[in-house]
Design a protein around this motif. Structure first.
Motif, PDB file in Angstrom:
ATOM      1  N   LEU B  54       0.844  -1.184   0.000  1.00 30.49           N
ATOM      2  CA  LEU B  54       0.000   0.000   0.000  1.00 30.49           C
ATOM      3  C   LEU B  54       0.885   1.242   0.000  1.00 30.49           C
ATOM      4  CD1 LEU B  54      -2.844   1.272   0.325  1.00 30.49           C
ATOM      5  CD2 LEU B  54      -2.475   1.169   2.796  1.00 30.49           C
ATOM      6  N   ILE B  55       0.625   2.131  -0.942  1.00 29.83           N
ATOM      7  CA  ILE B  55       1.332   3.407  -0.985  1.00 29.83           C
ATOM      8  C   ILE B  55       0.312   4.490  -0.671  1.00 29.83           C
ATOM      9  CG2 ILE B  55       2.643   5.035  -2.397  1.00 29.83           C
ATOM     10  CD1 ILE B  55       3.609   2.648  -4.028  1.00 29.83           C
ATOM     11  N   ILE B  56       0.622   5.259   0.336  1.00 29.73           N
ATOM     12  CA  ILE B  56      -0.325   6.259   0.824  1.00 29.73           C
ATOM     13  C   ILE B  56       0.194   7.660   0.505  1.00 29.73           C
ATOM     14  CG2 ILE B  56      -1.504   7.154   2.862  1.00 29.73           C
ATOM     15  CD1 ILE B  56      -1.005   4.410   4.169  1.00 29.73           C
ATOM     16  N   ASN B  57      -0.688   8.484  -0.031  1.00 31.59           N
ATOM     17  CA  ASN B  57      -0.345   9.891  -0.181  1.00 31.59           C
ATOM     18  C   ASN B  57      -0.310  10.501   1.214  1.00 31.59           C
ATOM     19  OD1 ASN B  57      -0.546  12.738  -0.469  1.00 31.59           O
ATOM     20  ND2 ASN B  57      -1.351  12.477  -2.540  1.00 31.59           N
ATOM     21  N   GLU B  58       0.803  11.093   1.567  1.00 32.08           N
ATOM     22  CA  GLU B  58       1.009  11.555   2.939  1.00 32.08           C
ATOM     23  C   GLU B  58       0.034  12.648   3.352  1.00 32.08           C
ATOM     24  OE1 GLU B  58       5.008  12.857   2.828  1.00 32.08           O
ATOM     25  OE2 GLU B  58       4.570  14.674   1.704  1.00 32.08           O
ATOM     26  N   THR B  59      -0.630  13.266   2.375  1.00 29.48           N
ATOM     27  CA  THR B  59      -1.573  14.327   2.734  1.00 29.48           C
ATOM     28  C   THR B  59      -2.955  13.779   3.097  1.00 29.48           C
ATOM     29  OG1 THR B  59      -2.353  14.638   0.475  1.00 29.48           O
ATOM     30  CG2 THR B  59      -0.395  15.882   1.141  1.00 29.48           C
ATOM     31  N   VAL B  60      -3.160  12.483   2.916  1.00 31.30           N
ATOM     32  CA  VAL B  60      -4.474  11.899   3.212  1.00 31.30           C
ATOM     33  C   VAL B  60      -4.607  11.665   4.713  1.00 31.30           C
ATOM     34  CG1 VAL B  60      -5.963   9.895   2.856  1.00 31.30           C
ATOM     35  CG2 VAL B  60      -4.606  10.805   0.962  1.00 31.30           C
ATOM     36  N   PRO B  61      -5.661  12.174   5.326  1.00 31.50           N
ATOM     37  CA  PRO B  61      -5.855  11.958   6.772  1.00 31.50           C
ATOM     38  C   PRO B  61      -6.000  10.479   7.099  1.00 31.50           C
ATOM     39  CG  PRO B  61      -7.356  13.641   5.936  1.00 31.50           C
ATOM     40  CD  PRO B  61      -6.722  13.000   4.744  1.00 31.50           C
ATOM     41  N   ASN B  62      -5.580  10.098   8.308  1.00 30.87           N
ATOM     42  CA  ASN B  62      -5.657   8.680   8.652  1.00 30.87           C
ATOM     43  C   ASN B  62      -7.079   8.232   8.964  1.00 30.87           C
ATOM     44  OD1 ASN B  62      -6.050   9.819  11.144  1.00 30.87           O
ATOM     45  ND2 ASN B  62      -4.071   9.208  11.978  1.00 30.87           N
ATOM     46  N   ARG B  63      -8.040   9.124   8.816  1.00 28.18           N
ATOM     47  CA  ARG B  63      -9.455   8.731   8.891  1.00 28.18           C
ATOM     48  C   ARG B  63      -9.842   7.905   7.658  1.00 28.18           C
ATOM     49  NH1 ARG B  63     -12.595  12.291   7.855  1.00 28.18           N
ATOM     50  NH2 ARG B  63     -11.237  13.957   7.119  1.00 28.18           N
ATOM     51  N   PHE B  64      -9.031   8.002   6.614  1.00 26.99           N
ATOM     52  CA  PHE B  64      -9.279   7.249   5.390  1.00 26.99           C
ATOM     53  C   PHE B  64      -8.415   5.986   5.412  1.00 26.99           C
ATOM     54  CE2 PHE B  64     -11.640  10.236   2.686  1.00 26.99           C
ATOM     55  CZ  PHE B  64     -11.501  11.397   3.418  1.00 26.99           C
ATOM     56  N   SER B  65      -9.038   4.849   5.151  1.00 25.63           N
ATOM     57  CA  SER B  65      -8.262   3.614   5.115  1.00 25.63           C
ATOM     58  C   SER B  65      -8.791   2.698   4.024  1.00 25.63           C
ATOM     59  CB  SER B  65      -8.304   2.899   6.470  1.00 25.63           C
ATOM     60  OG  SER B  65      -9.643   2.626   6.831  1.00 25.63           O
ATOM     61  N   PRO B  66      -7.908   2.215   3.152  1.00 24.00           N
ATOM     62  CA  PRO B  66      -8.318   1.263   2.123  1.00 24.00           C
ATOM     63  C   PRO B  66      -8.254  -0.155   2.671  1.00 24.00           C
ATOM     64  CG  PRO B  66      -6.052   1.932   1.766  1.00 24.00           C
ATOM     65  CD  PRO B  66      -6.499   2.588   3.030  1.00 24.00           C
ATOM     66  N   LYS B  67      -9.155  -0.981   2.189  1.00 24.99           N
ATOM     67  CA  LYS B  67      -9.171  -2.389   2.594  1.00 24.99           C
ATOM     68  C   LYS B  67      -9.299  -3.238   1.334  1.00 24.99           C
ATOM     69  CE  LYS B  67      -9.570  -2.009   7.237  1.00 24.99           C
ATOM     70  NZ  LYS B  67      -9.398  -0.579   7.387  1.00 24.99           N
ATOM     71  N   SER B  68      -8.399  -4.189   1.175  1.00 28.79           N
ATOM     72  CA  SER B  68      -8.419  -5.036  -0.013  1.00 28.79           C
ATOM     73  C   SER B  68      -8.607  -6.490   0.389  1.00 28.79           C
ATOM     74  CB  SER B  68      -7.121  -4.869  -0.794  1.00 28.79           C
ATOM     75  OG  SER B  68      -7.126  -5.686  -1.949  1.00 28.79           O
ATOM     76  N   PRO B  69      -9.831  -7.005   0.315  1.00 30.07           N
ATOM     77  CA  PRO B  69     -10.051  -8.416   0.660  1.00 30.07           C
ATOM     78  C   PRO B  69      -9.442  -9.380  -0.349  1.00 30.07           C
ATOM     79  CG  PRO B  69     -12.072  -7.400  -0.145  1.00 30.07           C
ATOM     80  CD  PRO B  69     -11.060  -6.297  -0.021  1.00 30.07           C
ATOM     81  N   ASP B  70      -9.283  -8.920  -1.588  1.00 27.95           N
ATOM     82  CA  ASP B  70      -8.648  -9.727  -2.624  1.00 27.95           C
ATOM     83  C   ASP B  70      -8.206  -8.800  -3.742  1.00 27.95           C
ATOM     84  OD1 ASP B  70     -11.971 -10.616  -3.082  1.00 27.95           O
ATOM     85  OD2 ASP B  70     -10.911  -9.413  -4.568  1.00 27.95           O
ATOM     86  N   LYS B  71      -7.554  -9.369  -4.769  1.00 31.16           N
ATOM     87  CA  LYS B  71      -6.968  -8.546  -5.828  1.00 31.16           C
ATOM     88  C   LYS B  71      -7.995  -7.742  -6.605  1.00 31.16           C
ATOM     89  CE  LYS B  71      -3.975  -9.851  -8.785  1.00 31.16           C
ATOM     90  NZ  LYS B  71      -3.162 -10.607  -9.771  1.00 31.16           N
ATOM     91  N   ALA B  72      -9.234  -8.192  -6.610  1.00 28.09           N
ATOM     92  CA  ALA B  72     -10.255  -7.545  -7.429  1.00 28.09           C
ATOM     93  C   ALA B  72     -10.992  -6.429  -6.689  1.00 28.09           C
ATOM     94  CB  ALA B  72     -11.261  -8.588  -7.911  1.00 28.09           C
ATOM     95  N   HIS B  73     -10.721  -6.265  -5.422  1.00 27.39           N
ATOM     96  CA  HIS B  73     -11.470  -5.282  -4.623  1.00 27.39           C
ATOM     97  C   HIS B  73     -10.545  -4.367  -3.845  1.00 27.39           C
ATOM     98  CE1 HIS B  73     -14.364  -8.583  -5.218  1.00 27.39           C
ATOM     99  NE2 HIS B  73     -15.307  -7.655  -5.143  1.00 27.39           N
ATOM    100  N   LEU B  74     -10.911  -3.106  -3.796  1.00 27.94           N
ATOM    101  CA  LEU B  74     -10.231  -2.146  -2.920  1.00 27.94           C
ATOM    102  C   LEU B  74     -11.295  -1.191  -2.404  1.00 27.94           C
ATOM    103  CD1 LEU B  74      -7.511  -1.267  -1.732  1.00 27.94           C
ATOM    104  CD2 LEU B  74      -7.382   0.446  -3.566  1.00 27.94           C
ATOM    105  N   ASN B  75     -11.718  -1.414  -1.179  1.00 32.25           N
ATOM    106  CA  ASN B  75     -12.768  -0.602  -0.585  1.00 32.25           C
ATOM    107  C   ASN B  75     -12.153   0.554   0.197  1.00 32.25           C
ATOM    108  OD1 ASN B  75     -14.587  -2.556  -1.613  1.00 32.25           O
ATOM    109  ND2 ASN B  75     -14.363  -3.780   0.252  1.00 32.25           N
ATOM    110  N   LEU B  76     -12.903   1.629   0.294  1.00 34.78           N
ATOM    111  CA  LEU B  76     -12.427   2.819   0.997  1.00 34.78           C
ATOM    112  C   LEU B  76     -13.306   3.066   2.209  1.00 34.78           C
ATOM    113  CD1 LEU B  76     -10.462   5.242   0.962  1.00 34.78           C
ATOM    114  CD2 LEU B  76     -12.207   6.495  -0.324  1.00 34.78           C
ATOM    115  N   HIS B  77     -12.692   3.069   3.390  1.00 39.70           N
ATOM    116  CA  HIS B  77     -13.418   3.346   4.622  1.00 39.70           C
ATOM    117  C   HIS B  77     -13.055   4.737   5.108  1.00 39.70           C
ATOM    118  CE1 HIS B  77     -14.737  -0.862   5.135  1.00 39.70           C
ATOM    119  NE2 HIS B  77     -13.586  -1.152   4.582  1.00 39.70           N
ATOM    120  N   ILE B  78     -14.057   5.462   5.526  1.00 38.77           N
ATOM    121  CA  ILE B  78     -13.825   6.814   6.018  1.00 38.77           C
ATOM    122  C   ILE B  78     -14.479   6.946   7.388  1.00 38.77           C
ATOM    123  CG2 ILE B  78     -13.876   9.271   5.456  1.00 38.77           C
ATOM    124  CD1 ILE B  78     -14.850   8.433   2.622  1.00 38.77           C
ATOM    125  N   ASN B  79     -13.685   7.291   8.371  1.00 40.48           N
ATOM    126  CA  ASN B  79     -14.195   7.470   9.729  1.00 40.48           C
ATOM    127  C   ASN B  79     -14.383   8.950  10.030  1.00 40.48           C
ATOM    128  OD1 ASN B  79     -14.075   4.678  10.279  1.00 40.48           O
ATOM    129  ND2 ASN B  79     -11.920   4.847  10.857  1.00 40.48           N
TER     130      ASN B  79
END
Lengths: 109, 111
Positions: B54-79
């Motif tokens: 995972l490569i994160i843009n350093e300006t993105v708040p840590n309230r944002f988190s990507p979750k990848s259950p498998d290669k075909a999915h990348l979900n975005l969670h925002i707290n």
């Protein structure tokens, strides 16, 4: 910032004319890509030019790349009303694509 | 067949809530991304995910988190959503670092 700069920000031309958009960047790149975004839609990839290429054609699109000047241009020939959209240049890198600010193109019938 | 799909297309929610946006690609690509497009149409990369890296843009708040259950999915969670999170979020995928295919976008409005 590695963000690209596009010029002009907006362009309005008559149908049938050619449209030219320019993009400049600051760092070295592996490739440069152009995307189109219609209003309210996602981005569509148009063309990719590698850093060792100088010119590439795809249908009515012509892209040039000048790595010494760190600039690229997108030419759309014989424009059509359906070409109305925002056009973005993007630079390929290990951490994904960095996009320019875009040029909003309006083709008037 | 849809290459890159996102759900939902529109999301309106209150400040402080936690929400998720789902993304799926059926192209067999090995790299997926999340981008944010603000009201001025400026596109900014948030995350890229390749082979569990995972490569994160350093300006993105840590309230944002990507979750990848498998290669075909990348979900975005925002707290703890904030007003400034209102934007259009695009998922994309590519094979390596070549041309990317974008999803239709999710328009998030935080009230």
């Amino acid at each position: 910032s590695q963000q690209g700069e596009e010029d002009p920000q907006a362009l309005s031309i008559q149908e049938g004319e050619n449209a030219t958009m320019n993009c400049s960047y600051k760092t070295s790149i592996n490739n440069l890509q152009w995307y189109r975004q219609n209003s309210g839609r996602g981005l569509v990839h148009l063309i990719l030019i590698r850093s060792n290429e100088r010119e590439k054609h795809s249908g009515r699109l012509r892209v040039t790349l000048d790595t010494s000047k760190k600039s690229s241009s997108l030419l759309i020939t014989a424009s059509r009303a359906a070409d109305t959209a925002s056009y973005f240049c993007a630079f390929g890198g290990a951490d994904g694509l960095t996009f320019g600010k875009g040029t909003h193109l309006i083709i008037q019938p | 067949d849809t290459a890159v799909s996102q759900t939902p297309k529109y999301l309106v929610t209150q400040m402080g809530n936690d929400k998720s946006i789902k993304c799926e690609q059926n192209l067999g690509h090995d790299t997926m991304y999340w981008y944010k497009q603000d009201s001025k149409k400026f596109l900014k990369i948030m995350f890229s995910y390749n082979n569990k890296e995972l490569i994160i843009n350093e300006t993105v708040p840590n309230r944002f988190s990507p979750k990848s259950p498998d290669k075909a999915h990348l979900n975005l969670h925002i707290n703890s959503l904030e007003l400034g999170d209102s934007a259009v979020y695009f998922c994309a995928s590519s094979q390596g670092y070549r041309d990317a295919f974008f999803g239709p976008g999710t328009r998030l409005t935080v009230l």
